[in-house]
Structure formats: structure tokens, C-alpha cells
Design an enzyme around this catalytic site. Structure first.
Site, PDB file in Angstrom:
ATOM      1  N   TRP A   1       0.838  -1.200   0.000  1.00 13.26           N
ATOM      2  CA  TRP A   1       0.000   0.000   0.000  1.00 13.26           C
ATOM      3  C   TRP A   1       0.872   1.250   0.000  1.00 13.26           C
ATOM      4  CZ3 TRP A   1      -0.533   3.630   4.078  1.00 13.26           C
ATOM      5  CH2 TRP A   1      -1.512   4.593   3.846  1.00 13.26           C
TER       6      TRP A   1
ATOM      7  N   PHE B   1       2.465   1.788  -3.445  1.00 13.61           N
ATOM      8  CA  PHE B   1       1.586   2.280  -4.501  1.00 13.61           C
ATOM      9  C   PHE B   1       1.179   3.719  -4.263  1.00 13.61           C
ATOM     10  CE2 PHE B   1       1.198  -2.153  -5.654  1.00 13.61           C
ATOM     11  CZ  PHE B   1       1.427  -2.008  -6.999  1.00 13.61           C
TER      12      PHE B   1
ATOM     13  N   LYS C   1       2.442  31.826 -26.450  1.00 10.71           N
ATOM     14  CA  LYS C   1       1.685  30.625 -26.802  1.00 10.71           C
ATOM     15  C   LYS C   1       1.322  29.817 -25.556  1.00 10.71           C
ATOM     16  CE  LYS C   1       5.028  29.235 -29.477  1.00 10.71           C
ATOM     17  NZ  LYS C   1       5.913  30.401 -29.491  1.00 10.71           N
TER      18      LYS C   1
ATOM     19  N   GLU D   1      32.716  51.987 -34.318  1.00  9.93           N
ATOM     20  CA  GLU D   1      31.301  52.293 -34.061  1.00  9.93           C
ATOM     21  C   GLU D   1      30.889  53.595 -34.758  1.00  9.93           C
ATOM     22  OE1 GLU D   1      29.363  50.092 -32.948  1.00  9.93           O
ATOM     23  OE2 GLU D   1      30.999  48.773 -32.325  1.00  9.93           O
TER      24      GLU D   1
HETATM   25  P1  ADP Z   1       5.932  31.043 -25.899  1.00 11.45           P
HETATM   26  O1  ADP Z   1       5.169  31.607 -27.064  1.00 11.45           O
HETATM   27  O2  ADP Z   1       7.371  30.880 -26.238  1.00 11.45           O
HETATM   28  O3  ADP Z   1       5.306  29.845 -25.316  1.00 11.45           O
HETATM   29  P2  ADP Z   1       5.296  32.140 -23.364  1.00 11.45           P
HETATM   30  O4  ADP Z   1       3.835  31.953 -23.405  1.00 11.45           O
HETATM   31  O5  ADP Z   1       6.046  31.154 -22.574  1.00 11.45           O
HETATM   32  O6  ADP Z   1       5.907  32.205 -24.816  1.00 11.45           O
HETATM   33  O7  ADP Z   1       5.595  33.601 -22.885  1.00 11.45           O
HETATM   34  C1  ADP Z   1       6.631  33.883 -21.989  1.00 11.45           C
HETATM   35  C2  ADP Z   1       6.243  34.997 -21.060  1.00 11.45           C
HETATM   36  O8  ADP Z   1       6.141  36.219 -21.759  1.00 11.45           O
HETATM   37  C3  ADP Z   1       4.903  34.788 -20.432  1.00 11.45           C
HETATM   38  O9  ADP Z   1       4.996  34.035 -19.270  1.00 11.45           O
HETATM   39  C4  ADP Z   1       4.452  36.204 -20.150  1.00 11.45           C
HETATM   40  O10 ADP Z   1       4.987  36.635 -18.919  1.00 11.45           O
HETATM   41  C5  ADP Z   1       5.091  37.000 -21.254  1.00 11.45           C
HETATM   42  N1  ADP Z   1       4.138  37.270 -22.339  1.00 11.45           N
HETATM   43  C6  ADP Z   1       4.256  36.849 -23.619  1.00 11.45           C
HETATM   44  N2  ADP Z   1       3.243  37.302 -24.375  1.00 11.45           N
HETATM   45  C7  ADP Z   1       2.464  38.035 -23.571  1.00 11.45           C
HETATM   46  C8  ADP Z   1       1.251  38.775 -23.760  1.00 11.45           C
HETATM   47  N3  ADP Z   1       0.657  38.857 -24.952  1.00 11.45           N
HETATM   48  N4  ADP Z   1       0.720  39.400 -22.689  1.00 11.45           N
HETATM   49  C9  ADP Z   1       1.319  39.338 -21.493  1.00 11.45           C
HETATM   50  N5  ADP Z   1       2.453  38.662 -21.244  1.00 11.45           N
HETATM   51  C10 ADP Z   1       3.039  38.012 -22.257  1.00 11.45           C
HETATM   52 ZN    ZN Z   2      30.727  46.488 -35.855  1.00 18.78          ZN
HETATM   53 MG    MG Z   3       6.181  28.116 -24.767  1.00 18.76          MG
END
Ligand code: ADP
Ligand code: ZN
Ligand code: MG
EC number: 3.4.24.-
Length: 607
Positions: A128, A131, A210, A427
């Protein structure tokens, strides 16, 4: 693994203690000598017996001299009858105090059963324990084929992300709001005979939100959310990935309606049929399993698969077929307004000065992703704390732009006098060429303070967001790249390694102009070379799909682009040599020139 050893040890200890107790108890009972019934009769007749306690069939005998003996009577017949059979003297028997103690049934049964039951109980307890551990995920050894999906239930408060936390991405949000609606109220759609989509693919550059958006969808829909990253499917052993896929979908089905989110889908979903090696085999099996699972669940079973990738071009076409990831949501880099909003969202929990102007920062950060901006807001807060300020001010935000863009300043990277002079002219060359051409973005800052890998930098940023780039812009950009090199050659008649990175970037850009953008006059609007992924580690190699003659022509065209750019830069710098000296001297003195000052310097009459 540690916990398994710990559990085993605990179980073993318990076992030791209990068996120890048992031997102790048994010893006590057996301390009394066992005698035969006839011997007992003899002793009764000799009046040596003080007391006889009868427990069930067991007799405990106490002799007058204090000795203790024990014996058993015959079953079924009473003791007196038994003793009579052995010829006891009835008178003497009366002297031996007979004391009948009723043996309690429970104790009797326990005594009989416990020796068998206890080991069983211990074993059961042990299993138990194991698991329970396995379910918690501490028993990695037993959970090989299980998916590592993290489950976020709607009640999980701490990592809750809503659409309010996502700035901009208007179209993407609208599209996903529909998904939320599907999950919340499927009947509305199925009644009309509509099929709810099975898979939605989020496509966008890294850091565009995303993952963030997928989590917001889960919260808004209020359904369980299984999140797993594509790379977690790929392990050393072939077959693990497909087992995990099966497990993931099974768990999701049990929890329907639910969202399954596969982040970094391209780690598994790359095109099949190219490449070699075990990792490749494993990926293919995992991909096949995903396809099987996606076909396996009914369209309206309440599971929606979300995928995210920044490389939709490498995905296997089978994944994108109708009935699989048939919807695509594109996440763009944030525009000016969205950048301002993202900055605002990520400053909500920070202490800000009242006169903070997010718009100015947004204007200075075209091309920044949401992740970059989140990082910027955080860097500003760290900077303010390091300066012992009570609140974050505009200067910290401004300074963080460069930090995010180029890495931290390396003030300790000290240049010798000569090096400083070379860096300043290098530069200044970039900056002057840039300012002299028409299709370029304004110079924001010129600096010879080392930052990240760069020894110095000329920062130029577009005033507006731009999505298309013209040939003239690229031509000018090439000339700006060559500006540093040309200045070194002009002033010192010598080239340093400082220009190596510029040359690399210029060559890369020129190659793209010729082979991808169709911007070479000689070779015309044809693209050359297909990008394919080959090899065990998934490297990309440009696949040559053109003849040797064309290859020679491409190289010639690249060389021509670079050479033209160098000529342009050299001409500008030769014509404006005095201006070049002016900028370089200022740089040597101040190490960094900001945009306004640079523009003033450019307008100033040269003596
Ligand atoms: P990915 O597209 O690479 O998955 P993430 O979703 O991980 O990107 O975004 C990383 C971080 O950037 C998020 O945790 C957030 O803090 C910030 N971020 C990215 N896009 C937005 C947005 N449209 N509004 C607010 N925060 C954002
Ligand atoms: Zn240069
Ligand atoms: Mg991501």
C-alpha cells in the site's frame, strides 16, 4: 529511488520489532515446564499441588514449592473425568484448588490467527505504501510509460492565468474564446450538427505568449488541463514516447471535457522520413501514436488538443490534415499598443514612480516579444532595487531595454588606449554610414562600453513596426554592416577581429538576398536550396538543389553585394572623414552617445 529504500527499511524494522515481540511472548508461556497428565495425577496424590488453573484445554499448575508446570487435558471430556481415568484420589483432588477460567473467544482466536495474519498484514501495508508513493510520482521506477503531463485543474488557484493577463493577440483570443465556448457549452454546437474541432495549433515566434494563452484557455473554460512538452516524450528508450502518449490520452478521456496541451510540438511532430538514428525512430513512433490517438477519439468527445510551435514549417503534413490540428492560430510579435499593454500587465505587481511613461518604452522596443518585455519590466525593478530606490523610475526601464537586447554591460572590460580608439572609429563608422543613408532606422545610441559579447555597439531602432522589408533597405543595411570595417581600414589601414561578427552577419544577409528573397538581378526571383533536417541531433543542413554552375553564380552575387556595400561605406566615410573624427573623439571621451546628442552632432558644422 531514495524513498523506495526508505520504505523498505521501515518495513524491515517493523518486521523485526514484531517478530521480536512474538518470541518474547512465546518464551514467557513456555517458561513453565510441560508435564504429562499422569505426572500431574501423581503430584496431586502426593499433595504437592497448590492450585490448578484451567483455561480451555490448557492447565496451569502451581506447585506448593512455587514451581509452575503446564499440561493439557484431553479434549471433549471434563478434567475431573480425565484425572479419574488416571486414578486420582478424589479426596486429594479437592485439596488442589481447581480454578476454571473461561478463555475469552476473541483472545483465543487472535492467539490462533495472529501468527499467520501479521506477516500478511505487514506485506499488505508495505505494498500500500509503495503504490501510494507511485501515485505521487515519487516512484519513478514504476512510472516509465506514464505521461509526465502536469494537470492543472480549474480549482488550482496559484497559477491561474486568464485572458486578462494576456495583452493584445486580439484575433488569437477571439479564436480561442470559441474553443472555450465549445468546452463549456458543447450542446449549442452539436445541436446544429457542427463538429467541434479536435486540434488547434498555436503558431508564433518564441516568447509571443503561446504557452501563456493555452493556460488562459484552460482557466477560462474551467476544465482540467493536461500540459506536456514535446521534448518530454522523447527519451533514450524507443517506445516510451508512444506509451506516454497513450497514457496521456487515456487520462484525458477519463477527465473529459478536458484540454490536452502539447507544447513545443515540433520536437515530436517533425516530418517523417528524413534523418537517421534512434532518436529519430522514437520520434516517429511517438508522432504516429499521436495521430492514432487523434483519430481515435470522437469529434465531440469533449477533448480538445492544443499544440504550440514556433516551427510550423517543419511539422509533418499529416498533423495538419483536416480532423487533426485543423485550426491554426497565429500569434504575432506585439505592436506598439500591445507592447505598452504588456509592459503595464507585467508592472502590475511592481512599485512604480507616478510619471512612468510606458508609451516611450514601447516606442523604443519594436521587435520585442512578450517574454522580452516581461523580462524588461523585471530587470528595471531589479535595477531600481540595486540603486536603493523606493520605486521604479523611467530611467531604469529605459536602461533595461539595452540590457535585454544586448546583455549586461561589462564595465570591467577595459580597453587599452589604442583599442579604445579603434573601437570608437569602428562604431562611429557604423553610425555615420547609417545616418548618411536614407533607408535606415535612426541611431538610438552609439557606445563603446562592452555589452554581452559585443565590444561596442551602435543601436538603431525603427520608429514604426515593420513587417515587410525592401531591397533598398537591405542594401543600406549591408553598407551599415560594412561601416565598421571600412572605418578601421580607412583610419588605421588595418583590420581587427572586431569586424569579424559584422562580416559574418553581412555575408549571411547577402546570401539570403540571393537565395531566398530573389533580390539578385542576375539570378532572379528563384529560391535556391531547401532547408531540411538531417542527422541524429536534428541539425539543419541546407540541401543543395542546384547545379555547380549556379553555386558559383550565387557566390559571385554574394561577393558583389558585399563589395558594393563596402564601396558605399568607404565613399561615405572618405567624404565625411572630418565628421567621422568628430564622432570618434566624442566616443573616446564619453564612451556612449544617445540619440539626441548624436543628431546634434550630425548637424553641427565641421570646422
Ligand atoms: P511562448 O510563445 O514561447 O510559449 P510564453 O507563453 O512562454 O511564450 O511567454 C513567456 C512569457 O512572456 C509569459 O509568461 C508572459 O509573462 C510573457 N508574455 C508573452 N506574451 C504576452 C502577452 N501577450 N501578454 C502578457 N504577457 C506576455
Ligand atoms: Zn561592428
Ligand atoms: Mg512556450
Amino acid at each position: 529511488m531514495m524513498s523506495l529504500i526508505k520504505n523498505l527499511l521501515i518495513a524491515f524494522l517493523i518486521f523485526l520489532i514484531i517478530s521480536g515481540l512474538f518470541t518474547l511472548l512465546n518464551n514467557q508461556a513456555e517458561k513453565a515446564e510441560v508435564i504429562s497428565l499422569s505426572r500431574l495425577v501423581e503430584q496431586i496424590n502426593l499433595e504437592q499441588v497448590n492450585r490448578i488453573v484451567i483455561r480451555g484445554d490448557k492447565l496451569e499448575i502451581e506447585l506448593k514449592n512455587g514451581d509452575k508446570k503446564t499440561t493439557a487435558k484431553e479434549k471433549e471430556i471434563s478434567l475431573t473425568e480425565s484425572l479419574k481415568n488416571y486414578g486420582v484420589d478424589p479426596e486429594k483432588l479437592k485439596l488442589a484448588n481447581l480454578d476454571v477460567k473461561e478463555e475469552s473467544g476473541l483472545i483465543f482466536w487472535l492467539g490462533a490467527i495472529l501468527p499467520f495474519l501479521l506477516p500478511l498484514l505487514i506485506v499488505a501495508l508495505f505494498f500500500w505504501y509503495m503504490f501510494r508513493g507511485a501515485q505521487k510520482g515519487t516512484m519513478q521506477a514504476f512510472s516509465f510509460g506514464r505521461s509526465k503531463a502536469k494537470l492543472f485543474t480549474p480549482k488550482d488557484g496559484k497559477e491561474k492565468v486568464t485572458f486578462n493577463d494576456v495583452a493584445g493577440l486580439k484575433e488569437a483570443k477571439e479564436e480561442l474564446e470559441e474553443i472555450v465556448e465549445f468546452l463549456k457549452n458543447p450542446k449549442k454546437f452539436t445541436q446544429l450538427g457542427a463538429k467541434i474541432p479536435k486540434g488547434v495549433l498555436l503558431v508564433g515566434a518564441p516568447g509571443t505568449g503561446k504557452t501563456l494563452l493555452a493556460r488562459a484557455v484552460a482557466t477560462e473554460a474551467g476544465v482540467p488541463f493536461f500540459s506536456v512538452s514535446g521534448s518530454e516524450f522523447i527519451e533514450l528508450f524507443v517506445g516510451v514516447g508512444s506509451a506516454r502518449t497513450r497514457d496521456l490520452f487515456q487520462t484525458a478521456k477519463k477527465n473529459a471535457p478536458a484540454l490536452v496541451f502539447i507544447d513545443e510540438l515540433d520536437a515530436i511532430g517533425r516530418q517523417r522520413g528524413i534523418g537517421l538514428g534512434g532518436a529519430h525512430e522514437e520520434r516517429e513512433q511517438t508522432l504516429n501514436q499521436i495521430l492514432v490517438e487523434m483519430d481515435g477519439f470522437e469529434p465531440n468527445s469533449g477533448i480538445i488538443l492544443l499544440g504550440a510551435t514556433n516551427r510550423p514549417d517543419v511539422l509533418d503534413p499529416a498533423l495538419l490534415r483536416p480532423g487533426r490540428f485543423d485550426r491554426r492560430v497565429v500569434l504575432d510579435l506585439p505592436d506598439l499598443k500591445d507592447r505598452e499593454e504588456i509592459l503595464r500587465i507585467h508592472s502590475r505587481d511592481k512599485v512604480l514612480a507616478k510619471d512612468i511613461n510606458f508609451k516611450e518604452i514601447a516606442e523604443r522596443t519594436p521587435g520585442f516579444s512578450g517574454a522580452d518585455l516581461a523580462n524588461l519590466a523585471n530587470e528595471a525593478a531589479i535595477l531600481a532595487a540595486r540603486r536603493n530606490k523606493k520605486e521604479v523610475e523611467q530611467t531604469e526601464l529605459r536602461e533595461s531595454i539595452e540590457k535585454v537586447l544586448l546583455g549586461p554591460e561589462r564595465k570591467s572590460h577595459i580597453l587599452s588606449k589604442k583599442e579604445k580608439e579603434i573601437a570608437a572609429y569602428h562604431e562611429a563608422g557604423h553610425a555615420l554610414v547609417n545616418a548618411s543613408l536614407t533607408h535606415t532606422d535612426p541611431v538610438q545610441k552609439v557606445s563603446i562600453i562592452a555589452r554581452g559579447p559585443a565590444a561596442g555597439y551602435t543601436l538603431k531602432l525603427p520608429i514604426q513596426d515593420r513587417h515587410l522589408h525592401s531591397r533598398s533597405e537591405f542594401i543600406d543595411e549591408l553598407a551599415v554592416f560594412m561601416g565598421g570595417y571600412a572605418a578601421e581600414k580607412l583610419v588605421f589601414n588595418e583590420i581587427t577581429t572586431g569586424a569579424a561578427n559584422d562580416l559574418e552577419k553581412a555575408t549571411d544577409l547577402a546570401r539570403r538576398l540571393v537565395t531566398q528573397y530573389g533580390m539578385s538581378e542576375k539570378l532572379g526571383p528563384t529560391t535556391y536550396g531547401e532547408r531540411e533536417e538531417i542527422g541524429f541531433w536534428g541539425q539543419e543542413l541546407a540541401n543543395k538543389n542546384y547545379s555547380e554552375e549556379v553555386a558559383v553564380q550565387i557566390d559571385k552575387e554574394i561577393t558583389k553585394f558585399i563589395d558594393d556595400a563596402f564601396q558605399t561605406a568607404q565613399k561615405i566615410l572618405t567624404d565625411k572623414r572630418k565628421k567621422l573624427d568628430q564622432i570618434a573623439k566624442k566616443l573616446i571621451k564619453k564612451e556612449a552617445i544617445e540619440r539626441k546628442e548624436f543628431e546634434r552632432l550630425m548637424k553641427k558644422k565641421v570646422k
